[in-house]
Write a protein that holds these residues in place. Structure first.
Motif, PDB file in Angstrom:
ATOM      1  N   ALA A 550       2.160  -1.203  24.837  1.00  0.00           N
ATOM      2  CA  ALA A 550       2.763  -1.731  26.305  1.00  0.00           C
ATOM      3  C   ALA A 550       2.959  -0.513  27.287  1.00  0.00           C
ATOM      4  CB  ALA A 550       4.112  -2.397  26.018  1.00  0.00           C
ATOM      5  N   ILE A 551       3.546   0.515  26.659  1.00  0.00           N
ATOM      6  CA  ILE A 551       3.843   1.441  27.812  1.00  0.00           C
ATOM      7  C   ILE A 551       2.397   2.245  28.153  1.00  0.00           C
ATOM      8  CG2 ILE A 551       4.231   3.705  26.211  1.00  0.00           C
ATOM      9  CD1 ILE A 551       6.503   2.308  29.276  1.00  0.00           C
ATOM     10  N   ALA A 552       1.692   2.367  27.235  1.00  0.00           N
ATOM     11  CA  ALA A 552       0.256   2.845  27.451  1.00  0.00           C
ATOM     12  C   ALA A 552      -0.581   2.097  28.423  1.00  0.00           C
ATOM     13  CB  ALA A 552      -0.679   3.170  26.027  1.00  0.00           C
ATOM     14  N   ALA A 553      -0.541   0.826  28.304  1.00  0.00           N
ATOM     15  CA  ALA A 553      -1.278  -0.309  29.214  1.00  0.00           C
ATOM     16  C   ALA A 553      -0.677  -0.084  30.758  1.00  0.00           C
ATOM     17  CB  ALA A 553      -1.002  -1.514  29.033  1.00  0.00           C
ATOM     18  N   LEU A 554       0.976   0.016  30.837  1.00  0.00           N
ATOM     19  CA  LEU A 554       1.399   0.128  32.036  1.00  0.00           C
ATOM     20  C   LEU A 554       1.224   1.665  32.793  1.00  0.00           C
ATOM     21  CD1 LEU A 554       3.403  -0.657  34.228  1.00  0.00           C
ATOM     22  CD2 LEU A 554       5.367   0.049  32.989  1.00  0.00           C
ATOM     23  N   ASN A 555       1.382   2.654  31.925  1.00  0.00           N
ATOM     24  CA  ASN A 555       1.269   3.981  32.672  1.00  0.00           C
ATOM     25  C   ASN A 555      -0.276   4.519  32.890  1.00  0.00           C
ATOM     26  OD1 ASN A 555       3.688   5.018  32.907  1.00  0.00           O
ATOM     27  ND2 ASN A 555       3.978   5.728  31.155  1.00  0.00           N
ATOM     28  N   LEU A 556      -1.435   4.243  32.244  1.00  0.00           N
ATOM     29  CA  LEU A 556      -2.554   4.308  32.336  1.00  0.00           C
ATOM     30  C   LEU A 556      -3.046   3.461  33.536  1.00  0.00           C
ATOM     31  CD1 LEU A 556      -4.027   4.288  28.658  1.00  0.00           C
ATOM     32  CD2 LEU A 556      -3.766   6.436  30.353  1.00  0.00           C
ATOM     33  N   THR A 557      -2.545   2.212  33.601  1.00  0.00           N
ATOM     34  CA  THR A 557      -3.134   1.451  35.066  1.00  0.00           C
ATOM     35  C   THR A 557      -2.320   2.301  36.282  1.00  0.00           C
ATOM     36  OG1 THR A 557      -2.789  -0.611  33.852  1.00  0.00           O
ATOM     37  CG2 THR A 557      -2.787  -0.584  36.152  1.00  0.00           C
ATOM     38  N   GLN A 558      -1.033   2.727  36.164  1.00  0.00           N
ATOM     39  CA  GLN A 558      -0.746   3.374  37.086  1.00  0.00           C
ATOM     40  C   GLN A 558      -1.302   4.616  37.475  1.00  0.00           C
ATOM     41  OE1 GLN A 558       2.048   1.988  39.164  1.00  0.00           O
ATOM     42  NE2 GLN A 558       1.160   0.314  38.150  1.00  0.00           N
ATOM     43  N   GLN A 559      -1.680   5.461  36.468  1.00  0.00           N
ATOM     44  CA  GLN A 559      -2.433   6.679  36.786  1.00  0.00           C
ATOM     45  C   GLN A 559      -3.665   6.422  37.340  1.00  0.00           C
ATOM     46  OE1 GLN A 559      -0.814   9.886  36.526  1.00  0.00           O
ATOM     47  NE2 GLN A 559       0.852   8.387  36.400  1.00  0.00           N
ATOM     48  N   ALA A 560      -4.348   5.528  36.926  1.00  0.00           N
ATOM     49  CA  ALA A 560      -5.766   5.267  37.114  1.00  0.00           C
ATOM     50  C   ALA A 560      -5.952   4.814  38.629  1.00  0.00           C
ATOM     51  CB  ALA A 560      -6.523   4.181  36.158  1.00  0.00           C
ATOM     52  N   ALA A 561      -4.780   3.941  39.045  1.00  0.00           N
ATOM     53  CA  ALA A 561      -4.771   3.541  40.441  1.00  0.00           C
ATOM     54  C   ALA A 561      -4.262   4.553  41.401  1.00  0.00           C
ATOM     55  CB  ALA A 561      -3.531   2.382  40.542  1.00  0.00           C
ATOM     56  N   ARG A 562      -3.420   5.595  40.930  1.00  0.00           N
ATOM     57  CA  ARG A 562      -3.356   6.593  41.765  1.00  0.00           C
ATOM     58  C   ARG A 562      -4.379   7.533  41.782  1.00  0.00           C
ATOM     59  NH1 ARG A 562      -2.764  12.002  40.251  1.00  0.00           N
ATOM     60  NH2 ARG A 562      -2.518  11.335  38.009  1.00  0.00           N
ATOM     61  N   ILE A 563      -5.285   7.881  41.073  1.00  0.00           N
ATOM     62  CA  ILE A 563      -6.582   8.564  41.017  1.00  0.00           C
ATOM     63  C   ILE A 563      -7.414   7.830  41.879  1.00  0.00           C
ATOM     64  CG2 ILE A 563      -8.431   9.359  39.699  1.00  0.00           C
ATOM     65  CD1 ILE A 563      -6.437  10.126  37.447  1.00  0.00           C
ATOM     66  N   VAL A 582      -9.307   5.748  34.807  1.00  0.00           N
ATOM     67  CA  VAL A 582      -8.716   5.823  33.495  1.00  0.00           C
ATOM     68  C   VAL A 582      -9.452   6.890  32.808  1.00  0.00           C
ATOM     69  CG1 VAL A 582      -8.644   4.787  31.234  1.00  0.00           C
ATOM     70  CG2 VAL A 582      -8.122   3.517  33.291  1.00  0.00           C
ATOM     71  N   ARG A 583     -10.838   7.105  33.061  1.00  0.00           N
ATOM     72  CA  ARG A 583     -11.673   8.061  32.433  1.00  0.00           C
ATOM     73  C   ARG A 583     -11.303   9.461  33.235  1.00  0.00           C
ATOM     74  NH1 ARG A 583     -16.813   4.691  32.506  1.00  0.00           N
ATOM     75  NH2 ARG A 583     -16.932   3.840  30.664  1.00  0.00           N
ATOM     76  N   LYS A 584     -10.999   9.698  34.249  1.00  0.00           N
ATOM     77  CA  LYS A 584     -10.765  10.741  34.739  1.00  0.00           C
ATOM     78  C   LYS A 584      -9.294  11.329  34.308  1.00  0.00           C
ATOM     79  CE  LYS A 584     -11.056  13.081  39.203  1.00  0.00           C
ATOM     80  NZ  LYS A 584      -9.873  14.089  39.164  1.00  0.00           N
ATOM     81  N   PHE A 585      -8.477  10.439  34.400  1.00  0.00           N
ATOM     82  CA  PHE A 585      -7.012  11.000  33.759  1.00  0.00           C
ATOM     83  C   PHE A 585      -7.344  11.310  32.256  1.00  0.00           C
ATOM     84  CE2 PHE A 585      -3.185   9.827  31.380  1.00  0.00           C
ATOM     85  CZ  PHE A 585      -2.281  10.703  32.087  1.00  0.00           C
ATOM     86  N   ALA A 586      -8.037  10.910  31.593  1.00  0.00           N
ATOM     87  CA  ALA A 586      -8.252  10.875  30.269  1.00  0.00           C
ATOM     88  C   ALA A 586      -8.877  12.396  30.196  1.00  0.00           C
ATOM     89  CB  ALA A 586      -9.258  10.185  29.335  1.00  0.00           C
ATOM     90  N   MET A 587      -9.882  12.797  31.052  1.00  0.00           N
ATOM     91  CA  MET A 587     -10.650  13.922  30.978  1.00  0.00           C
ATOM     92  C   MET A 587      -9.670  15.110  31.586  1.00  0.00           C
ATOM     93  SD  MET A 587     -14.212  12.712  32.444  1.00  0.00           S
ATOM     94  CE  MET A 587     -14.771  14.421  32.884  1.00  0.00           C
ATOM     95  N   ASP A 588      -8.841  14.810  32.357  1.00  0.00           N
ATOM     96  CA  ASP A 588      -8.209  15.796  33.109  1.00  0.00           C
ATOM     97  C   ASP A 588      -6.855  16.442  32.305  1.00  0.00           C
ATOM     98  OD1 ASP A 588      -9.577  15.527  35.398  1.00  0.00           O
ATOM     99  OD2 ASP A 588      -8.194  14.656  36.460  1.00  0.00           O
ATOM    100  N   VAL A 589      -6.667  15.697  31.137  1.00  0.00           N
ATOM    101  CA  VAL A 589      -5.439  16.205  30.283  1.00  0.00           C
ATOM    102  C   VAL A 589      -6.193  16.758  29.121  1.00  0.00           C
ATOM    103  CG1 VAL A 589      -3.776  14.451  31.224  1.00  0.00           C
ATOM    104  CG2 VAL A 589      -5.127  13.828  29.169  1.00  0.00           C
TER     105      VAL A 589
END
Length: 687
Positions: A550-563, A582-589
């Motif tokens: 649940a927290i992964a779904a919420l936080n990944l959506t928020q990070q993807a929307a920000r990017i 989502v892809r960019k966030f996963a690559m950036d970390v």
């Protein structure tokens, strides 16, 4: 660049318009209807699908099969109000390839017919004794009929409940009580349909035991909107105003957009307590009143640009006038006429089940207490129609004034609006399918696009299945659900979990305004408690798996929307924006792991939007009001932290350190110390 605070959407989603959701198969079924029909043999079926996706026709296909091939004697369709009964009128399904037509004998459509001698409840009894096959009635009529004739009288029949979110497992909800009795007796088939399964008041729709008996058909908003022919973008925003809302309404109302304006409830602080004057104020703001159209009852208003707007007033208390306006809005001959009406002004109407395909803007003044109601209102604008490429939902909220009580109320409304926005962003996104990353065993899944370079065995991959609208995301250290129920929750119910999380005021207050917040206090403690309370039947391992998903779904959506917003300068890009984010966030970390996700404050992006939409002075007032309510660590919070500290010791071989530079480790140590102190004081016996 100066930011116009009236033009910043909190959620903006674009879609591909691939036409998939509107194409019919050889039986005349659209994608969602075909998916539901494939499960027609299930005795208990729950269809979760957005407004306008064709749930009523899906029910027709299923009901006809149950009557012809599954041995059921009759079908009873139950709707919340009479106007929605029109959705189940006769349909020549064979014209489009099905093997039978849907017909309802006029006297058995109790949403229109007056009923037999003795009223509509007696008509239900007469129908049960007849050889006819289909009856349509309201929830209320059905409830009274069950009370009068008993559950056994409905044996061997299909009970289809439309707008199923009206049901509740609360003993005070009679419809929910009757359905539980039907399920316990197990002599009927039940099809339940809803576009918004979670309830704004956080009441469970069904008890866990009863819900486990239902097979679900889920058709997401993403699938629905991505499969349209015309609509390609949906914006959702909450905006703040000062003074009278009608003075500010033109700042967010485009007179060229087909709009439904829902004026505030007379009990809300946005209301002037005189709804008629409010309507007149809106008409004056729009232009010069030129009279009433004799044929429709629509108000005619000439704008400063010389255009005459046709405005339907559904607020007027004169029953005859309102009936004439409603009849004009429902006129079948005008259904495809975009120019029939320009603006509808309503209070308590034009929401659930109201079908105006041309609506481009749902403008709501004052916060609506129920998330379900907001989903239904947004659904008025998400119909597909020729030439309609954009739709939006705007929630106008009054900024706080100087008085302390008004600030408190404004804080509550603001938090509720943000909760609705966060949840809608989740509802509108593709579905998430999380997998633990194991370099030795993880591999690509057929049908998923893993982006440029394809699947990388040594990295956490983000795949996307365009046709099914599903993200597949690999996360290191992710706990997997073990039981069938935990798997179902992770697959289907994450939005219900997130709805509970974002509606918890203390959680959101801290997430938005506590500068000293350790995010894990929300992502681990608060979300963990929600899972324990919501799913007590799950063991600790499954509860933790659900929490992480649940927290992964919420936080990944928020990070993807920000990017996505940053890459597009605040404007939504192509329909791939969220996927790319989502892809960019996963690559950036360095590595996408669950600890990293737990360290993200789920509300940080919401605060950025809030800072753009609310004046600086009002934002400071709200922050001050929340800061004044802060309390020290409660015994319950200390206990939760102590339990986390025990888990930390098992994993690391030592207790958390009070002097650690890691904020979360330090907080666990503080919580463990507070727990010991509270225990010595006799607050509780053991963790």
């Amino acid at each position: 660049m100066t930011i116009d605070r009236k033009s910043v959407p909190s959620v903006s989603v674009s879609y591909a318009r691939n036409g998939a959701s509107t194409k019919a198969n050889t039986l005349g079924m659209r994608a969602m209807q075909e998916r539901a029909y494939d499960k027609r043999g299930e005795p208990y079926l729950l269809i979760k699908s957005p407004p306008a996706s064709g749930k009523s026709r899906a029910l027709m296909f299923i009901a006809l099969d149950k009557l012809a091939n599954q041995g059921l004697r009759q079908a009873i369709i139950v709707v919340p109000e009479k106007s929605i009964g029109a959705s189940f009128a006769d349909e020549p399904l064979s014209k489009y390839g099905f093997w039978a037509d849907w017909t309802v004998t006029p006297k058995w459509n109790l949403c229109n017919a007056p009923g037999e001698d003795g009223g509509k409840v007696n008509s239900v009894g007469a129908f049960l004794e007849s050889a006819d096959k289909v009856l349509v009635c309201t929830h209320a009529t059905f409830r009274f009929a069950v009370e009068k004739f008993g559950v056994a009288a409905f044996d061997d029949r299909l009970i289809a409940v439309d707008e199923f979110h009206h049901v509740s497992a609360n003993p005070g909800n009679k419809l929910g009580l009757h359905l539980a009795e039907f399920i316990a007796r197990d002599k009927v088939h039940i099809v339940a349909m809803t576009g918004s399964y979670f309830r704004g008041d956080a009441e469970a729709v069904l008890s866990p035991g009863d819900e486990a008996k239902f097979d679900s058909v889920t058709y997401t908003y993403y699938e629905q909107l991505n499969g349209y022919e015309w609509l390609k973008r949906l914006d959702i925003g909450y905006f703040f105003y000062s003074g009278a809302y009608a003075d500010d309404i033109l700042a967010v109302l485009d007179q060229d957009e087909k709009t439904i304006i829902h004026i505030p409830s007379v009990n809300s602080r946005e209301s002037t307590k005189d709804k008629i004057k409010e309507v007149n104020h809106i008409l004056d703001a729009l232009g010069t009143w030129e009279g009433v159209d004799d044929a429709t009852g629509f108000q005619l208003v000439k704008t400063s640009a010389g255009r005459t707007l046709r405005i339907a007033d559904l607020v007027d208390d004169d029953a005859n006038k309102r009936a004439r306006v409603l009849a004009a809005l429902k006129d079948p001959a005008q259904k495809n006429n975009r120019d029939n009406v320009d603006i509808i002004i309503a209070l308590g109407m034009a929401k659930e089940g109201f079908d105006w395909i041309w609506c481009e803007h749902a403008l709501t003044v004052g916060y609506r207490a129920s998330l379900t109601e907001i989903v239904q209102i947004i659904g008025r604008a998400t119909r597909d129609a020729p030439g309609k490429t954009h739709a939006r939902f705007t929630n106008l909220i009054a900024e706080p004034d100087a008085s302390e009580s008004a600030v408190t109320e404004a804080v509550n409304d603001t938090l509720k609006a943000i909760a609705a926005s966060l949840l809608m962003e989740q509802v509108l996104a593709p579905r998430f399918e999380f997998k633990p990353k194991n370099p030795a065993t993880s591999s690509a899944t057929p049908g998923f696009d893993y982006g440029e370079g394809g699947y990388q065995p040594d990295k956490c991959n983000v795949g996307f299945h365009e046709e099914r609208g599903i993200f597949q995301i690999e996360i290191k250290g992710l706990a997997e659900p073990k039981s069938t129920e935990a798997n179902r929750i992770c697959r289907e119910d994450l939005n219900e979990v997130i709805a509970t999380f974002v509606q918890h005021k203390p959680t959101m207050e801290r997430g938005l305004f506590d500068e000293e917040l350790v995010p894990e206090e929300l992502t681990q403690l608060r979300m963990g408690k929600i899972i324990k309370d919501k799913y007590p039947e799950l063991d600790e391992q499954d509860q933790e798996a659900v929490r992480q998903h649940a927290i992964a779904a919420l936080n990944l959506t928020q990070q993807a929307a920000r990017i996505a917003a940053g890459d597009a300068g605040g404007e939504p890009s192509a329909n791939t924006a969220l996927i790319d984010g989502v892809r960019k966030f996963a690559m950036d970390v360095r590595e996408l792991d669950i600890d990293l996700i737990d360290r993200i404050n789920p509300f940080q992006e919401a605060y950025a939007i809030l800072a753009k939409t609310m004046s600086e002075e009002s934002l400071k007032q709200v922050a001050a009001a929340i800061a004044a309510k802060r309390t020290s660590l409660s015994p319950e919070e200390a206990k939760d932290l102590a339990q986390r500290a025990v888990r930390f010791k098992k994993e690391r071989g030592r207790l958390p350190s009070i002097s650690s530079t890691d904020a979360w480790e330090k907080r666990m140590a503080e919580g463990a110390a507070a727990f010991v102190r509270y225990k010595d004081e006799g607050r509780y016996d053991r963790p």
